[in-house]
Design a protein around this motif. Structure first.
Motif, PDB file in Angstrom:
ATOM      1  N   GLU A 190       0.826  -1.205   0.000  1.00  0.00           N
ATOM      2  CA  GLU A 190       0.000   0.000   0.000  1.00  0.00           C
ATOM      3  C   GLU A 190       0.859   1.254   0.000  1.00  0.00           C
ATOM      4  N   MET A 191       1.957   1.219   0.777  1.00  0.00           N
ATOM      5  CA  MET A 191       2.867   2.371   0.817  1.00  0.00           C
ATOM      6  C   MET A 191       3.508   2.598  -0.541  1.00  0.00           C
ATOM      7  N   SER A 192       3.864   1.510  -1.212  1.00  0.00           N
ATOM      8  CA  SER A 192       4.470   1.629  -2.540  1.00  0.00           C
ATOM      9  C   SER A 192       3.501   2.230  -3.541  1.00  0.00           C
ATOM     10  N   ALA A 193       2.241   1.773  -3.475  1.00  0.00           N
ATOM     11  CA  ALA A 193       1.230   2.314  -4.379  1.00  0.00           C
ATOM     12  C   ALA A 193       0.974   3.787  -4.093  1.00  0.00           C
ATOM     13  N   ALA A 194       0.923   4.130  -2.794  1.00  0.00           N
ATOM     14  CA  ALA A 194       0.707   5.533  -2.423  1.00  0.00           C
ATOM     15  C   ALA A 194       1.870   6.408  -2.878  1.00  0.00           C
ATOM     16  N   SER A 195       3.089   5.884  -2.748  1.00  0.00           N
ATOM     17  CA  SER A 195       4.267   6.632  -3.187  1.00  0.00           C
ATOM     18  C   SER A 195       4.233   6.881  -4.691  1.00  0.00           C
ATOM     19  N   ARG A 196       3.834   5.843  -5.429  1.00  0.00           N
ATOM     20  CA  ARG A 196       3.737   5.985  -6.878  1.00  0.00           C
ATOM     21  C   ARG A 196       2.673   7.009  -7.254  1.00  0.00           C
ATOM     22  N   GLU A 197       1.543   6.944  -6.568  1.00  0.00           N
ATOM     23  CA  GLU A 197       0.457   7.880  -6.849  1.00  0.00           C
ATOM     24  C   GLU A 197       0.877   9.313  -6.521  1.00  0.00           C
ATOM     25  N   LEU A 198       1.620   9.479  -5.430  1.00  0.00           N
ATOM     26  CA  LEU A 198       2.091  10.810  -5.051  1.00  0.00           C
ATOM     27  C   LEU A 198       3.054  11.364  -6.093  1.00  0.00           C
ATOM     28  N   ARG A 199       3.962  10.523  -6.563  1.00  0.00           N
ATOM     29  CA  ARG A 199       4.940  10.982  -7.557  1.00  0.00           C
ATOM     30  C   ARG A 199       4.244  11.369  -8.865  1.00  0.00           C
ATOM     31  N   VAL A 200       3.289  10.548  -9.298  1.00  0.00           N
ATOM     32  CA  VAL A 200       2.534  10.875 -10.508  1.00  0.00           C
ATOM     33  C   VAL A 200       1.767  12.183 -10.306  1.00  0.00           C
ATOM     34  N   GLY A 201       1.204  12.359  -9.116  1.00  0.00           N
ATOM     35  CA  GLY A 201       0.474  13.583  -8.823  1.00  0.00           C
ATOM     36  C   GLY A 201       1.369  14.813  -8.875  1.00  0.00           C
ATOM     37  N   LEU A 202       2.570  14.711  -8.291  1.00  0.00           N
ATOM     38  CA  LEU A 202       3.511  15.831  -8.316  1.00  0.00           C
ATOM     39  C   LEU A 202       3.974  16.127  -9.741  1.00  0.00           C
ATOM     40  N   ASN A 203       4.272  15.079 -10.488  1.00  0.00           N
ATOM     41  CA  ASN A 203       4.675  15.267 -11.890  1.00  0.00           C
ATOM     42  C   ASN A 203       3.561  15.942 -12.692  1.00  0.00           C
ATOM     43  N   THR A 204       2.336  15.505 -12.447  1.00  0.00           N
ATOM     44  CA  THR A 204       1.192  16.080 -13.164  1.00  0.00           C
ATOM     45  C   THR A 204       1.021  17.553 -12.814  1.00  0.00           C
ATOM     46  N   LEU A 205       1.135  17.863 -11.512  1.00  0.00           N
ATOM     47  CA  LEU A 205       1.022  19.257 -11.085  1.00  0.00           C
ATOM     48  C   LEU A 205       2.085  20.120 -11.757  1.00  0.00           C
TER      49      LEU A 205
ATOM     50  N   ASP B 221       7.238   6.672 -21.360  1.00  0.00           N
ATOM     51  CA  ASP B 221       8.087   6.779 -20.177  1.00  0.00           C
ATOM     52  C   ASP B 221       7.829   8.062 -19.382  1.00  0.00           C
ATOM     53  N   ILE B 222       6.838   8.849 -19.790  1.00  0.00           N
ATOM     54  CA  ILE B 222       6.483  10.077 -19.087  1.00  0.00           C
ATOM     55  C   ILE B 222       5.338   9.760 -18.134  1.00  0.00           C
ATOM     56  N   ASN B 223       5.594   9.888 -16.837  1.00  0.00           N
ATOM     57  CA  ASN B 223       4.668   9.376 -15.829  1.00  0.00           C
ATOM     58  C   ASN B 223       3.628  10.414 -15.406  1.00  0.00           C
ATOM     59  N   VAL B 224       2.859  10.860 -16.365  1.00  0.00           N
ATOM     60  CA  VAL B 224       1.717  11.739 -16.104  1.00  0.00           C
ATOM     61  C   VAL B 224       0.566  11.285 -16.993  1.00  0.00           C
TER      62      VAL B 224
ATOM     63  N   THR C 278      11.466  18.706 -18.682  1.00  0.00           N
ATOM     64  CA  THR C 278      11.891  17.530 -17.907  1.00  0.00           C
ATOM     65  C   THR C 278      10.753  16.517 -17.830  1.00  0.00           C
ATOM     66  N   MET C 279       9.510  16.986 -17.934  1.00  0.00           N
ATOM     67  CA  MET C 279       8.304  16.163 -17.850  1.00  0.00           C
ATOM     68  C   MET C 279       8.131  15.479 -16.492  1.00  0.00           C
ATOM     69  N   GLU C 280       8.905  15.895 -15.497  1.00  0.00           N
ATOM     70  CA  GLU C 280       8.783  15.313 -14.166  1.00  0.00           C
ATOM     71  C   GLU C 280       9.400  16.255 -13.144  1.00  0.00           C
ATOM     72  N   VAL C 281       9.048  16.044 -11.884  1.00  0.00           N
ATOM     73  CA  VAL C 281       9.644  16.804 -10.796  1.00  0.00           C
ATOM     74  C   VAL C 281      10.999  16.202 -10.479  1.00  0.00           C
ATOM     75  N   SER C 282      12.052  16.973 -10.654  1.00  0.00           N
ATOM     76  CA  SER C 282      13.400  16.496 -10.388  1.00  0.00           C
ATOM     77  C   SER C 282      14.308  17.675 -10.104  1.00  0.00           C
ATOM     78  N   GLN C 283      15.528  17.384  -9.664  1.00  0.00           N
ATOM     79  CA  GLN C 283      16.497  18.437  -9.396  1.00  0.00           C
ATOM     80  C   GLN C 283      16.945  19.137 -10.674  1.00  0.00           C
ATOM     81  N   ASP C 284      16.726  18.517 -11.814  1.00  0.00           N
ATOM     82  CA  ASP C 284      17.123  19.126 -13.087  1.00  0.00           C
ATOM     83  C   ASP C 284      16.366  20.426 -13.364  1.00  0.00           C
TER      84      ASP C 284
END
Length: 484
Positions: A50-65, A157-160, A290-296
């Motif tokens: 469940e934590m893994s799924a939530a983490s994935r959902e959070l990352r997709v949400g941040l990338n989408t935002l 490969d773009i996670n949004v 970048t299509m994602e939230v990252s340090q780049d």
């Protein structure tokens, strides 16, 4: 993990106590404990899943935002173009420029949704996509839970969500079309501009985009264009150049007696405001790629800003030297040229190289503006000098300055950083291929429109202004009494 370690410690303590009582009671207790521990382990595994799924959902949400925010920044650049072009042109054409910059994004959105996006990113061959039109194809990004085969493999490969991918890309498509507006300003018919924009966003822009970003033949060759010096700016620039050439100069710009007649813009305050809006929007343009939230994101934003600043300084200096005065219009275009030039390599070059790229861009734009005037290519806002000349320069700069250490890709090797010439050769090939294709395609469309509808307004309309002739209204009605 902390929960599992706690359970393990407790089990060890209980087992030690049972060892003191090796009776049948102890065996029963041990059996119960083992059963409980198995159940607890299963529960812990479920918790981890469940934590893994939530983490994935959070990352997709941040990338989408981030993608939506970047899209908004890029879309806001339409306001920048509107202010810039309107300010650089005469007041009698202000409504026309504002109208073109408004309608072009509406046209681009519907056209790209219906045709362009599928042609650019849909699965097909290495020349163009053949699926996913009307945004009807399935998305296929494993990280957002898709378990089927979609039709946009180049974006898999773009996670949004697909909607976020489209919104960002349509903002780019609208930018390519907007570039043309300024170069053909003050003499083109409104209907011709609309029709050309449709054909650009439906065919020319997405075909080139497929070659480079959609897994096409230039991508296979190793061509690099991180955020669109070629895909967006050169495509728009080549189309603008052919349009300005076929359309011809504004009446009175190049008198028969020789020389160049200045036709100054009516509001440099608007143009300066437009420049600032574009500068801010460019952070979404480049860092959003970048299509994602990252340090780049921060690194790309800084290289972008450094190049713009260097372009401003070098354009100021060179215009001061050549004209004897620092020209505000050239300072504005120097900033934009630095932004265009760094767009291709913003994620691949060092900070110092970004400054060099921007400084050279600022020099190139001033020289280009004078050059196009000398060959009687009338470009009221300098769009060709900014977007085409420096789109080409920025693409070449990747082949010169790209660093595999910065990019994290051993194949992205610039001549000056690694001594390798292969990337530079690929960049030059891409510039040539895109130039030939867009010039031929856009020339055909312009010439067909000229034959069927006529490209230019009448001399009377041009003299009185396109605001009255094309729109029947004025931008400053009641504020100014003296006609130009």
């Amino acid at each position: 993990m902390l929960r599992l370690k706690t359970i393990e410690k407790r089990l060890k303590r209980i087992v030690k106590k049972i060892q003191l009582y090796p009776t049948w009671q102890g065996c029963v207790i041990l059996s119960v404990i083992l059963l409980l521990s198995c159940a607890t382990s299963v529960g812990a595994q479920d918790t981890l899943a469940e934590m893994s799924a939530a983490s994935r959902e959070l990352r997709v949400g941040l990338n989408t935002l981030w993608m939506v925010l970047a899209s908004i920044l890029v879309i806001s650049m339409n306001a920048g173009f509107a202010m810039l072009e309107t300010g650089f042109c005469r007041r009698k054409n202000a409504v026309n420029l504002l109208s073109k910059n408004l309608i072009v994004f509406g046209i681009s959105t519907i056209t790209f949704w219906a045709i362009g996006f599928g042609l650019m990113f849909g699965d097909g061959n290495n020349l163009f996509g053949m699926s996913g039109f009307f945004l009807a194809g399935a998305d296929n990004s494993p990280a957002i839970g898709a378990d089927y085969v979609g039709v946009y493999t180049s974006l898999s490969d773009i996670n949004v969500p697909l909607a976020a991918k489209f919104l960002f890309q349509v903002a780019f498509a609208g930018t390519a079309a907007t570039i043309i507006s300024g170069a053909v300003a003050e003499r083109i018919k409104f209907i011709d501009f609309i029709i050309f924009s449709i054909f650009l966003v439906a065919i020319a822009y997405p075909v080139v985009g497929h070659w480079i970003w959609g897994g096409g033949w230039l991508a296979e060759q190793g061509f690099e264009d991180f955020a669109g010096s070629t895909v967006v700016h050169s495509v728009g620039g080549w189309s603008a150049l052919t349009g300005a050439w076929i359309l011809g100069p504004r009446t009175g710009k190049y008198p028969p007696s020789g020389g160049i007649m200045p036709l100054p813009g009516h509001n440099l305050s608007l143009a300066t405001l437009g420049c600032f809006i574009l500068w801010i929007g460019w952070f979404g343009f480049n860092a959003g790629s970048t299509m994602e939230v990252s340090q780049d994101i921060a690194y790309i934003a800084l290289t972008t800003n450094l190049a713009a600043a260097a372009g401003a300084i070098s354009a100021t200096i060179i215009s001061w030297v050549l004209a004897g005065k620092p020209d505000l219009s050239l300072i504005i275009n120097g900033i934009l040229s630095g932004l265009v030039a760094i767009t291709a390599g913003c994620a691949f070059v060092s900070y110092s190289d970004a400054i060099v790229i921007g400084a050279i861009a600022g020099i190139l734009v001033v020289v280009a503006v004078y050059y196009f005037d000398s060959i009687k290519i009338d470009d009221p806002v300098g769009a060709v000098s900014v977007h085409l000349v420096n789109g080409i320069w920025g693409t070449i700069a990747v082949g010169l300055f790209a660093s595999p250490i910065i990019s994290g890709d051993s194949e992205i090797r610039g001549l000056f950083t690694t001594g390798n010439m292969s990337l530079l050769g690929t960049q030059l090939l891409g510039i040539l291929a895109v130039g030939v294709f867009v010039v031929i395609y856009s020339s055909i469309i312009w010439l067909v429109l000229k034959a069927l509808l006529g490209l230019r307004v009448s001399q009377e309309e041009e003299y009185l202004g396109l605001d009255i002739g094309e729109h029947g209204m004025e931008a400053y009605n009641g504020f100014l009494e003296v006609e130009e």
